[in-house]
Design a protein around this motif. Sequence first.
Motif, PDB file in Angstrom:
ATOM      1  N   ASN A  93       0.829  -1.206   0.000  1.00 15.14           N
ATOM      2  CA  ASN A  93       0.000   0.000   0.000  1.00 15.14           C
ATOM      3  C   ASN A  93       0.862   1.254   0.000  1.00 15.14           C
ATOM      4  O   ASN A  93       0.560   2.230  -0.685  1.00 15.14           O
ATOM      5  N   ARG A  94       1.950   1.228   0.775  1.00  9.95           N
ATOM      6  CA  ARG A  94       2.836   2.392   0.866  1.00  9.95           C
ATOM      7  C   ARG A  94       3.505   2.690  -0.481  1.00  9.95           C
ATOM      8  O   ARG A  94       3.634   3.837  -0.876  1.00  9.95           O
ATOM      9  N   THR A  95       3.913   1.652  -1.177  1.00  9.34           N
ATOM     10  CA  THR A  95       4.542   1.834  -2.488  1.00  9.34           C
ATOM     11  C   THR A  95       3.567   2.478  -3.458  1.00  9.34           C
ATOM     12  O   THR A  95       3.911   3.433  -4.158  1.00  9.34           O
ATOM     13  N   ILE A  96       2.338   1.983  -3.487  1.00 14.10           N
ATOM     14  CA  ILE A  96       1.326   2.531  -4.398  1.00 14.10           C
ATOM     15  C   ILE A  96       1.015   3.972  -4.022  1.00 14.10           C
ATOM     16  O   ILE A  96       0.884   4.833  -4.891  1.00 14.10           O
ATOM     17  N   GLN A  97       0.934   4.263  -2.732  1.00 13.54           N
ATOM     18  CA  GLN A  97       0.664   5.636  -2.300  1.00 13.54           C
ATOM     19  C   GLN A  97       1.774   6.568  -2.754  1.00 13.54           C
ATOM     20  O   GLN A  97       1.522   7.696  -3.168  1.00 13.54           O
ATOM     21  N   ARG A  98       3.009   6.102  -2.713  1.00 17.04           N
ATOM     22  CA  ARG A  98       4.141   6.908  -3.165  1.00 17.04           C
ATOM     23  C   ARG A  98       4.012   7.230  -4.661  1.00 17.04           C
ATOM     24  O   ARG A  98       4.227   8.360  -5.082  1.00 17.04           O
ATOM     25  N   TYR A  99       3.612   6.236  -5.470  1.00 18.58           N
ATOM     26  CA  TYR A  99       3.427   6.478  -6.907  1.00 18.58           C
ATOM     27  C   TYR A  99       2.231   7.383  -7.179  1.00 18.58           C
ATOM     28  O   TYR A  99       2.282   8.238  -8.062  1.00 18.58           O
ATOM     29  N   LEU A 100       1.158   7.228  -6.417  1.00 20.36           N
ATOM     30  CA  LEU A 100       0.002   8.113  -6.579  1.00 20.36           C
ATOM     31  C   LEU A 100       0.384   9.550  -6.242  1.00 20.36           C
ATOM     32  O   LEU A 100       0.012  10.489  -6.957  1.00 20.36           O
ATOM     33  N   ASN A 101       1.137   9.731  -5.161  1.00 24.09           N
ATOM     34  CA  ASN A 101       1.595  11.076  -4.787  1.00 24.09           C
ATOM     35  C   ASN A 101       2.471  11.678  -5.873  1.00 24.09           C
ATOM     36  O   ASN A 101       2.355  12.864  -6.197  1.00 24.09           O
ATOM     37  N   SER A 102       3.335  10.858  -6.448  1.00 23.19           N
ATOM     38  CA  SER A 102       4.223  11.332  -7.516  1.00 23.19           C
ATOM     39  C   SER A 102       3.412  11.776  -8.733  1.00 23.19           C
ATOM     40  O   SER A 102       3.665  12.826  -9.317  1.00 23.19           O
ATOM     41  N   LEU A 103       2.420  10.969  -9.121  1.00 27.20           N
ATOM     42  CA  LEU A 103       1.580  11.312 -10.278  1.00 27.20           C
ATOM     43  C   LEU A 103       0.750  12.567 -10.005  1.00 27.20           C
ATOM     44  O   LEU A 103       0.534  13.381 -10.902  1.00 27.20           O
ATOM     45  N   GLN A 104       0.290  12.735  -8.765  1.00 28.26           N
ATOM     46  CA  GLN A 104      -0.458  13.939  -8.414  1.00 28.26           C
ATOM     47  C   GLN A 104       0.456  15.160  -8.444  1.00 28.26           C
ATOM     48  O   GLN A 104       0.059  16.217  -8.933  1.00 28.26           O
ATOM     49  N   LYS A 105       1.672  15.014  -7.941  1.00 28.05           N
ATOM     50  CA  LYS A 105       2.618  16.128  -7.936  1.00 28.05           C
ATOM     51  C   LYS A 105       2.948  16.559  -9.367  1.00 28.05           C
ATOM     52  O   LYS A 105       3.118  17.745  -9.644  1.00 28.05           O
ATOM     53  N   LYS A 106       3.017  15.592 -10.271  1.00 29.09           N
ATOM     54  CA  LYS A 106       3.303  15.887 -11.680  1.00 29.09           C
ATOM     55  C   LYS A 106       2.048  16.353 -12.434  1.00 29.09           C
ATOM     56  O   LYS A 106       2.110  16.622 -13.616  1.00 29.09           O
ATOM     57  N   LYS A 107       0.930  16.410 -11.705  1.00 32.54           N
ATOM     58  CA  LYS A 107      -0.360  16.855 -12.260  1.00 32.54           C
ATOM     59  C   LYS A 107      -0.833  15.975 -13.410  1.00 32.54           C
ATOM     60  O   LYS A 107      -1.438  16.435 -14.363  1.00 32.54           O
ATOM     61  N   VAL A 108      -0.557  14.679 -13.287  1.00 33.15           N
ATOM     62  CA  VAL A 108      -1.028  13.710 -14.268  1.00 33.15           C
ATOM     63  C   VAL A 108      -2.404  13.200 -13.851  1.00 33.15           C
ATOM     64  O   VAL A 108      -3.266  12.954 -14.690  1.00 33.15           O
ATOM     65  N   ILE A 109      -2.607  13.054 -12.526  1.00 34.39           N
ATOM     66  CA  ILE A 109      -3.908  12.632 -11.994  1.00 34.39           C
ATOM     67  C   ILE A 109      -4.300  13.559 -10.861  1.00 34.39           C
ATOM     68  O   ILE A 109      -3.458  14.277 -10.310  1.00 34.39           O
ATOM     69  N   ARG A 110      -5.586  13.510 -10.522  1.00 33.45           N
ATOM     70  CA  ARG A 110      -6.042  14.224  -9.333  1.00 33.45           C
ATOM     71  C   ARG A 110      -7.211  13.457  -8.734  1.00 33.45           C
ATOM     72  O   ARG A 110      -7.924  12.726  -9.431  1.00 33.45           O
ATOM     73  N   ARG A 111      -7.383  13.616  -7.440  1.00 33.95           N
ATOM     74  CA  ARG A 111      -8.460  12.926  -6.723  1.00 33.95           C
ATOM     75  C   ARG A 111      -9.663  13.850  -6.683  1.00 33.95           C
ATOM     76  O   ARG A 111      -9.562  15.012  -6.302  1.00 33.95           O
ATOM     77  N   VAL A 112     -10.819  13.334  -7.083  1.00 30.16           N
ATOM     78  CA  VAL A 112     -12.064  14.087  -7.071  1.00 30.16           C
ATOM     79  C   VAL A 112     -12.974  13.431  -6.039  1.00 30.16           C
ATOM     80  O   VAL A 112     -13.202  12.231  -6.084  1.00 30.16           O
ATOM     81  N   GLY A 113     -13.482  14.214  -5.101  1.00 29.66           N
ATOM     82  CA  GLY A 113     -14.383  13.673  -4.094  1.00 29.66           C
ATOM     83  C   GLY A 113     -13.643  13.174  -2.873  1.00 29.66           C
ATOM     84  O   GLY A 113     -12.450  13.391  -2.697  1.00 29.66           O
ATOM     85  N   SER A 114     -14.377  12.457  -2.041  1.00 26.21           N
ATOM     86  CA  SER A 114     -13.824  11.986  -0.775  1.00 26.21           C
ATOM     87  C   SER A 114     -12.958  10.750  -0.971  1.00 26.21           C
ATOM     88  O   SER A 114     -12.916  10.150  -2.042  1.00 26.21           O
ATOM     89  N   THR A 115     -12.295  10.378   0.106  1.00 21.99           N
ATOM     90  CA  THR A 115     -11.430   9.210   0.058  1.00 21.99           C
ATOM     91  C   THR A 115     -12.228   7.942  -0.226  1.00 21.99           C
ATOM     92  O   THR A 115     -11.813   7.108  -1.011  1.00 21.99           O
ATOM     93  N   LYS A 116     -13.397   7.810   0.405  1.00 21.64           N
ATOM     94  CA  LYS A 116     -14.192   6.596   0.242  1.00 21.64           C
ATOM     95  C   LYS A 116     -15.016   6.580  -1.039  1.00 21.64           C
ATOM     96  O   LYS A 116     -15.129   5.565  -1.699  1.00 21.64           O
ATOM     97  N   ARG A 117     -15.611   7.684  -1.389  1.00 23.36           N
ATOM     98  CA  ARG A 117     -16.532   7.695  -2.516  1.00 23.36           C
ATOM     99  C   ARG A 117     -16.018   8.445  -3.736  1.00 23.36           C
ATOM    100  O   ARG A 117     -16.710   8.563  -4.729  1.00 23.36           O
ATOM    101  N   GLY A 118     -14.794   8.919  -3.656  1.00 23.80           N
ATOM    102  CA  GLY A 118     -14.223   9.690  -4.756  1.00 23.80           C
ATOM    103  C   GLY A 118     -13.710   8.803  -5.876  1.00 23.80           C
ATOM    104  O   GLY A 118     -13.855   7.579  -5.873  1.00 23.80           O
ATOM    105  N   TYR A 119     -13.082   9.442  -6.842  1.00 21.26           N
ATOM    106  CA  TYR A 119     -12.508   8.723  -7.971  1.00 21.26           C
ATOM    107  C   TYR A 119     -11.286   9.476  -8.469  1.00 21.26           C
ATOM    108  O   TYR A 119     -11.068  10.633  -8.132  1.00 21.26           O
TER     109      TYR A 119
END
Length: 133
Positions: A93-119
């Motif tokens: 889980n930690r490894t995936i979170q690190r890659y998600l953070n990296s992609l968000q920092k590079k503005k490739v992805i973004r989280r829309v909505g809440s942690t549970k019901r977002g996408y």
Amino acid sequence: MYYSRDVESFGTGLKRITVACKNVGITVKFELLKKGFAVVFYRPSEQVVTTKIRPNVVRNVVRNEMEEAVLSTIAKNPAVTAAQIAVILSKSNRTIQRYLNSLQKKKVIRRVGSTKRGYWEITNNNKDRVIEV
């Protein structure tokens, strides 16, 4: 060490390193130093993607294979959670979170909505003209 059974055999480590690296496509180089030697591993080249985000503004985004795998998983199912991505890609889980953070920092992805019901949303910046360099 061999006779005490602390090692398996004489002097096979460097050969095993060479074979293992060759099997996964990593270049390895052994350098002789004055006081010993060094083993140098060369990572596979990372993918460089140039993205045009506004007229006359171009930014380079470097993504490695794992980030591409995470991005591909998100593209298939935007509602996927980090824990589900970890299971799909057989990573922690930690490894995936690190890659998600990296992609968000590079503005490739973004989280829309809440942690549970977002996408996850793959940003338009990433969908614009993408050219491999």
